[in-house]
Design a protein around this motif. Structure first.
Motif, mmCIF file in Angstrom:
data_model
loop_
_atom_site.group_PDB
_atom_site.id
_atom_site.type_symbol
_atom_site.label_atom_id
_atom_site.label_comp_id
_atom_site.label_asym_id
_atom_site.label_seq_id
_atom_site.Cartn_x
_atom_site.Cartn_y
_atom_site.Cartn_z
ATOM 1 N N LEU A 14 60.309 63.764 62.048
ATOM 2 C CA LEU A 14 59.755 64.018 60.575
ATOM 3 C C LEU A 14 61.057 64.939 60.061
ATOM 4 O O LEU A 14 61.092 65.507 60.146
ATOM 5 C CB LEU A 14 58.491 64.867 60.846
ATOM 6 C CG LEU A 14 57.095 65.282 60.004
ATOM 7 C CD1 LEU A 14 56.329 66.125 60.702
ATOM 8 C CD2 LEU A 14 58.184 66.364 59.345
ATOM 9 N N LEU A 15 61.392 64.249 58.707
ATOM 10 C CA LEU A 15 61.641 65.494 58.019
ATOM 11 C C LEU A 15 61.312 65.870 56.993
ATOM 12 O O LEU A 15 60.387 65.473 56.108
ATOM 13 C CB LEU A 15 63.006 64.059 57.311
ATOM 14 C CG LEU A 15 64.345 63.830 58.046
ATOM 15 C CD1 LEU A 15 63.734 63.524 59.370
ATOM 16 C CD2 LEU A 15 65.226 62.759 57.408
ATOM 17 N N VAL A 16 62.097 67.329 56.149
ATOM 18 C CA VAL A 16 60.972 67.812 54.673
ATOM 19 C C VAL A 16 62.292 67.990 54.045
ATOM 20 O O VAL A 16 63.754 68.529 54.844
ATOM 21 C CB VAL A 16 61.251 69.616 55.915
ATOM 22 C CG1 VAL A 16 60.402 69.954 54.336
ATOM 23 C CG2 VAL A 16 60.125 69.511 56.914
ATOM 24 N N ALA A 17 62.572 67.070 53.032
ATOM 25 C CA ALA A 17 63.703 67.076 52.479
ATOM 26 C C ALA A 17 62.772 66.751 50.892
ATOM 27 O O ALA A 17 61.954 66.653 50.403
ATOM 28 C CB ALA A 17 64.530 65.307 52.630
ATOM 29 N N ASP A 18 63.941 66.942 49.643
ATOM 30 C CA ASP A 18 63.737 66.962 49.227
ATOM 31 C C ASP A 18 64.151 65.564 48.246
ATOM 32 O O ASP A 18 65.256 65.453 48.156
ATOM 33 C CB ASP A 18 64.156 67.760 47.644
ATOM 34 C CG ASP A 18 64.091 67.553 46.030
ATOM 35 O OD1 ASP A 18 63.800 66.381 46.231
ATOM 36 O OD2 ASP A 18 64.398 68.639 45.224
ATOM 37 N N ARG A 19 63.615 64.618 47.990
ATOM 38 C CA ARG A 19 64.211 63.570 47.478
ATOM 39 C C ARG A 19 65.131 63.150 45.918
ATOM 40 O O ARG A 19 66.350 62.801 46.454
ATOM 41 C CB ARG A 19 63.275 62.429 46.606
ATOM 42 C CG ARG A 19 63.645 60.621 46.566
ATOM 43 C CD ARG A 19 64.128 60.368 47.368
ATOM 44 N NE ARG A 19 64.515 58.457 46.869
ATOM 45 C CZ ARG A 19 65.803 57.614 47.518
ATOM 46 N NH1 ARG A 19 66.438 58.434 48.524
ATOM 47 N NH2 ARG A 19 66.216 56.494 46.992
ATOM 48 N N GLN A 20 64.984 64.272 45.567
ATOM 49 C CA GLN A 20 66.019 64.075 44.306
ATOM 50 C C GLN A 20 67.225 64.081 44.733
ATOM 51 O O GLN A 20 68.255 64.715 44.169
ATOM 52 C CB GLN A 20 65.064 64.700 42.882
ATOM 53 C CG GLN A 20 64.164 63.980 41.972
ATOM 54 C CD GLN A 20 64.175 62.584 42.251
ATOM 55 O OE1 GLN A 20 65.206 62.415 41.156
ATOM 56 N NE2 GLN A 20 63.796 62.077 41.971
ATOM 57 N N ASP A 21 66.909 66.058 45.460
ATOM 58 C CA ASP A 21 68.210 66.465 45.631
ATOM 59 C C ASP A 21 69.084 65.956 47.332
ATOM 60 O O ASP A 21 70.194 65.498 47.049
ATOM 61 C CB ASP A 21 67.532 67.811 46.704
ATOM 62 C CG ASP A 21 69.130 68.716 47.177
ATOM 63 O OD1 ASP A 21 70.402 68.818 46.175
ATOM 64 O OD2 ASP A 21 69.151 69.555 47.331
ATOM 65 N N ALA A 22 68.530 64.443 47.693
ATOM 66 C CA ALA A 22 69.144 64.016 49.103
ATOM 67 C C ALA A 22 69.544 63.344 47.924
ATOM 68 O O ALA A 22 70.662 62.013 48.262
ATOM 69 C CB ALA A 22 67.911 63.252 49.579
ATOM 70 N N ALA A 23 68.903 62.835 46.688
ATOM 71 C CA ALA A 23 69.852 61.399 45.974
ATOM 72 C C ALA A 23 70.467 61.798 45.604
ATOM 73 O O ALA A 23 71.757 60.677 44.939
ATOM 74 C CB ALA A 23 68.819 61.141 44.536
ATOM 75 N N ALA A 24 71.417 62.528 45.938
ATOM 76 C CA ALA A 24 73.278 62.993 45.612
ATOM 77 C C ALA A 24 73.736 62.977 45.787
ATOM 78 O O ALA A 24 75.416 62.727 46.073
ATOM 79 C CB ALA A 24 73.217 64.943 45.137
ATOM 80 N N TYR A 25 73.039 62.242 47.191
ATOM 81 C CA TYR A 25 74.678 62.085 48.532
ATOM 82 C C TYR A 25 75.019 60.704 48.210
ATOM 83 O O TYR A 25 75.325 60.268 49.334
ATOM 84 C CB TYR A 25 73.449 62.441 50.040
ATOM 85 C CG TYR A 25 73.932 63.907 50.273
ATOM 86 C CD1 TYR A 25 74.786 64.330 51.041
ATOM 87 C CD2 TYR A 25 72.837 65.043 49.990
ATOM 88 C CE1 TYR A 25 74.473 65.140 50.842
ATOM 89 C CE2 TYR A 25 72.890 66.113 50.100
ATOM 90 C CZ TYR A 25 73.996 66.578 50.765
ATOM 91 O OH TYR A 25 73.554 67.468 50.923
ATOM 92 N N GLY A 26 74.474 60.095 47.523
ATOM 93 C CA GLY A 26 74.847 58.161 47.625
ATOM 94 C C GLY A 26 73.444 57.756 48.042
ATOM 95 O O GLY A 26 72.650 57.996 48.553
ATOM 96 N N PRO A 27 73.874 56.111 47.868
ATOM 97 C CA PRO A 27 72.992 55.532 48.815
ATOM 98 C C PRO A 27 73.085 55.556 50.109
ATOM 99 O O PRO A 27 72.698 54.634 50.336
ATOM 100 C CB PRO A 27 73.883 53.927 48.114
ATOM 101 C CG PRO A 27 76.081 54.418 47.952
ATOM 102 C CD PRO A 27 75.136 55.210 47.600
ATOM 103 N N LEU A 28 74.107 56.250 50.841
ATOM 104 C CA LEU A 28 74.129 56.980 52.154
ATOM 105 C C LEU A 28 72.342 56.796 52.448
ATOM 106 O O LEU A 28 71.961 56.188 53.526
ATOM 107 C CB LEU A 28 75.194 57.555 52.672
ATOM 108 C CG LEU A 28 75.524 57.974 53.787
ATOM 109 C CD1 LEU A 28 75.399 56.508 54.669
ATOM 110 C CD2 LEU A 28 75.944 59.091 54.232
ATOM 111 N N LEU A 29 71.836 57.562 52.123
ATOM 112 C CA LEU A 29 70.378 57.750 52.669
ATOM 113 C C LEU A 29 69.735 57.061 51.635
ATOM 114 O O LEU A 29 68.195 57.162 53.192
ATOM 115 C CB LEU A 29 70.029 59.598 51.552
ATOM 116 C CG LEU A 29 70.657 60.101 52.749
ATOM 117 C CD1 LEU A 29 70.254 61.732 51.732
ATOM 118 C CD2 LEU A 29 71.133 60.386 54.329
ATOM 119 N N ASP A 30 69.171 55.854 51.526
ATOM 120 C CA ASP A 30 68.638 55.698 50.988
ATOM 121 C C ASP A 30 68.067 54.750 51.857
ATOM 122 O O ASP A 30 66.739 54.169 52.362
ATOM 123 C CB ASP A 30 68.867 53.850 50.066
ATOM 124 C CG ASP A 30 69.715 55.316 48.641
ATOM 125 O OD1 ASP A 30 68.861 55.476 48.102
ATOM 126 O OD2 ASP A 30 70.402 54.076 47.497
#
Length: 664
Positions: free
Chosen positions: A593-609
């Motif tokens: 169960l992750l609590v995260a900002d998708r737009q913020d996480a997008a800055a980490y590149g395709p690794l999190l996609d």
């Protein structure tokens, strides 16, 4: 008065002894299939067709002809039959058209036995299809309804039968075509009364009925179904069936159901006897049946309520689609009529053009009003059903405001599903449908703490959204703890910067965490290593059949890992381990169960996609990011909030803490 339906609309049936009249203009084959509550046809004996024994309650014509009259007695069909699909097909090997697009639009009518037409439906919009489900008679709350389907198959009868679960679809279709081939010596028999009920095994028995599987939601923003996929057959099967609300289907051969068919959702710990048969057929007084909680198939009341909730969801999806389709049709016809009125320059100079425009707008208003009246009727029925069903829901399915939580006791076994919020549409008014997700969770959850485009155009502060996201995660974790037996569910927390300490108080204060929240890079690494080790060891034990030989320090309870402020505090190695837990963990009892900002996480590149796509996205505020599998409506999701000032979550967690084994 006859109800003239458009594709997708339904209408209640006030009679059970019916005649279905078909006028096609060219010779067609006509028949019917008898299916269970999920539309699956369990064997060829449940296909009413020429040259075969008559299934209970249905009689069809014996050869291809331009006109057909099918006799149906809904009171005579077996109790396990919930759907009667009337199909049409073009004969093969004849000089006639090979696709419905080259033939006149077939017209269907449902009449009572004295010849009064109750419902009419013309199958427009067909193109390359050579077989089509014209009408569906279906059982709902003990009463019967008819739905205008128009669901075509470019693959013909083999595709249609395969979509309904018949493994011998090609052989059955060939036999039907050969038996029903029109000959000069044959004459269509006059309809007779439907057969009486027979004492025979029927679709829907305990040995062969797959559990109800309506949970195929998908996100229209790049996420995937918010429902567990359950096993290797998780991808949604594509049977080639054209959506009843789409345009002409592409000429593609559908895949047989066996390549990705219904998944067995039977609860592994339920061994109760089959459910009692439904109540007797309703009195044929022309009035809609009163809603009853648990009026669905199932092995227990919980399962019947679960199936009923998803039946309401499907009904709301389809009736709204029919309304929107009718409005689109009215708008397109208005545009066409106005263009025609203005095409003649002479009409623009006088009053005739204004008269034609006014008439076109009046016809458009009349059509929309008729469609809205049907929608309002269905919404009223669904609202009445919701008012009966919601108070009857057990804690796992109920909102936090439900009185059932005040009498909460820790359960002895895991329920079938858990409530994660509610869904609604713009047309549904105050009607809310619970979002129930099967247990155990087969997909992790992503609580999006970023700014979203709320349906009500409200804008919230980013700090408030992060706080609400953590609170949403806590209430979900509390609910999961509450619905599992004592000691069978453990919660871990990763909070690298300690930003969620305040919101996590209900869990930490009740002693619900397996250990203190992990903070800093070292804490994150240590906790991920321990959970990864647990997954590896349990996988090896299960594969080797040596579950009893697990080390004593391996907790066999299901584990929930809550990660706050992801991906802060995670390096590439930690993200890789988290992806491993997301992929491999659910099968051996580790859930995310992750609590995260998708737009913020997008800055980490395709690794999190890949991680983003593998999880089910939820939001702490209303957001219309979920789509249904039938017509793709954008459903507004709302979490299940705790009433302001209520201490119910703390009370429930205290009860869970008292029931936990003392040695934990």
């Amino acid at each position: 008065m006859t109800a003239e339906l458009v594709r997708g609309q339904n209408h209640p049936l006030s009679r059970t002894r019916l005649t279905i009249r078909i006028s096609a203009g060219v010779p067609v084959l006509a028949g019917a299939t008898l299916g269970d509550e999920n539309g699956t046809v369990h064997g060829t004996r449940w296909v009413a067709r020429p040259g075969a024994p008559v299934p209970p309650g249905v009689e069809v014509s014996q050869e291809a002809a331009p006109e057909h009259r099918l006799a149906v007695d809904l009171a005579a069909v077996p109790e396990s039959v919930h759907r009667v699909d009337v199909f049409l097909a073009l004969p093969t090997g004849t000089a006639g058209p090979s696709r419905f697009g080259a033939a006149p639009a077939p017209h269907t009518a449902v009449e009572d036995r004295d010849g009064t037409e109750l419902v009419g439906y013309t199958l427009t919009g067909l193109d390359g299809e050579s077989a089509v489900i014209a009408l569906e008679l279906y059982r709902r709350q003990g009463a019967w309804k008819v739905r205008a389907m128009g669901q075509g198959y470019s693959g013909g009868l083999p595709a249609l039968f395969a979509d309904q679960g018949l493994t011998e679809a090609a052989e059955l279709a060939a036999s039907l075509q050969q038996t029903a081939a029109p000959t000069p010596t044959r004459a269509m028999p006059a309809p007779s009364s439907a057969a009486a009920p027979q004492d025979a095994s029927a679709p829907g028995t305990a040995e062969q009925t797959p559990s109800y599987d309506p949970q195929r939601l998908a996100s229209d923003r790049g996420t995937q179904s918010p429902v567990p996929d359950h096993g290797a057959q998780s991808p949604t099967p594509d049977h080639g069936a054209r959506n009843p609300y789409d345009g002409p289907a592409p000429a593609a051969e559908p895949a047989p159901r066996g390549l990705g068919g219904p998944i067995d959702y039977a609860h592994p710990r339920r061994h109760s006897a089959p459910p009692p048969p439904p109540s007797a057929a309703p009195v044929d007084d022309g009035q809609p049946a009163l809603p009853v909680a648990g009026d669905a198939v199932g092995w227990s009341m919980d399962e019947r309520l679960y199936n009923q909730v998803w039946g309401m969801f499907e009904d709301l999806a389809r009736t709204t689609a029919a309304y929107r389709s009718a409005v689109d049709f009215a708008d397109s016809r208005l545009e066409k009529e106005v263009d025609q009125a203005l095409a003649d320059p002479r009409a623009r100079l006088g009053t005739s053009g204004d008269i034609a425009r006014d008439a076109a707008y009046a016809r458009r208003t009349e059509l929309v009003d008729q469609a809205r009246a049907v929608l309002d009727r269905d919404l009223a029925q669904l609202t009445a059903e919701a008012e009966v069903v919601e108070p009857a829901l057990p804690p796992a399915y109920a909102g936090w405001e439900s009185p059932v939580w005040h009498g909460y006791r820790v359960p002895a076994e895991q329920p079938l599903a858990v409530r994660l919020g509610v869904l609604h549409l713009p047309e549904s008014g105050l009607l809310r449908i619970p979002l129930l997700v099967r247990l155990p969770l087969e997909r992790g959850l992503w609580i999006d703490s970023g700014v979203t485009e709320a349906p009500d155009d409200t804008v919230r502060d980013s700090a408030e959204l992060r706080r609400l996201a953590v609170e949403t995660a806590v209430t979900i974790a509390a609910r999961l703890l509450a619905v599992h037996p004592p000691g069978e569910f453990a919660v871990h927390v990763v909070d690298p910067a300690g930003a969620g300490a305040g919101a996590l108080t209900p869990l930490t204060g009740a002693g619900m965490l397996a250990a203190a929240p992990a903070t800093g890079a070292a804490g994150v690494t240590d906790l991920l290593e321990r959970l990864t080790r647990r997954v590896d060891l349990v996988q090896m034990a299960v594969r080797g059949g040596a579950e009893a030989s697990l080390p004593a320090d391996v907790d066999t309870a299901r584990q929930l890992l809550i990660v706050n402020d992801f991906p802060h505090g995670f390096d590439e190695r930690a993200v890789t381990r988290l992806r491993y837990l997301a992929d491999e963990g659910p099968a051996v009892g580790v859930h995310l169960l992750l609590v995260a900002d998708r737009q913020d996480a997008a800055a980490y590149g395709p690794l999190l996609d890949p991680l983003w796509r593998s999880l089910m996205r939820l939001t702490p505020v209303p957001d219309d990011h979920i789509a249904d599998p039938w017509v793709g409506h954008a459903w507004t999701y709302e979490p299940s909030p705790v009433p302001p000032g209520s201490q119910i979550v703390r009370q429930v967690l205290a009860e869970v803490a008292r029931a936990r084994p003392k040695d934990r």
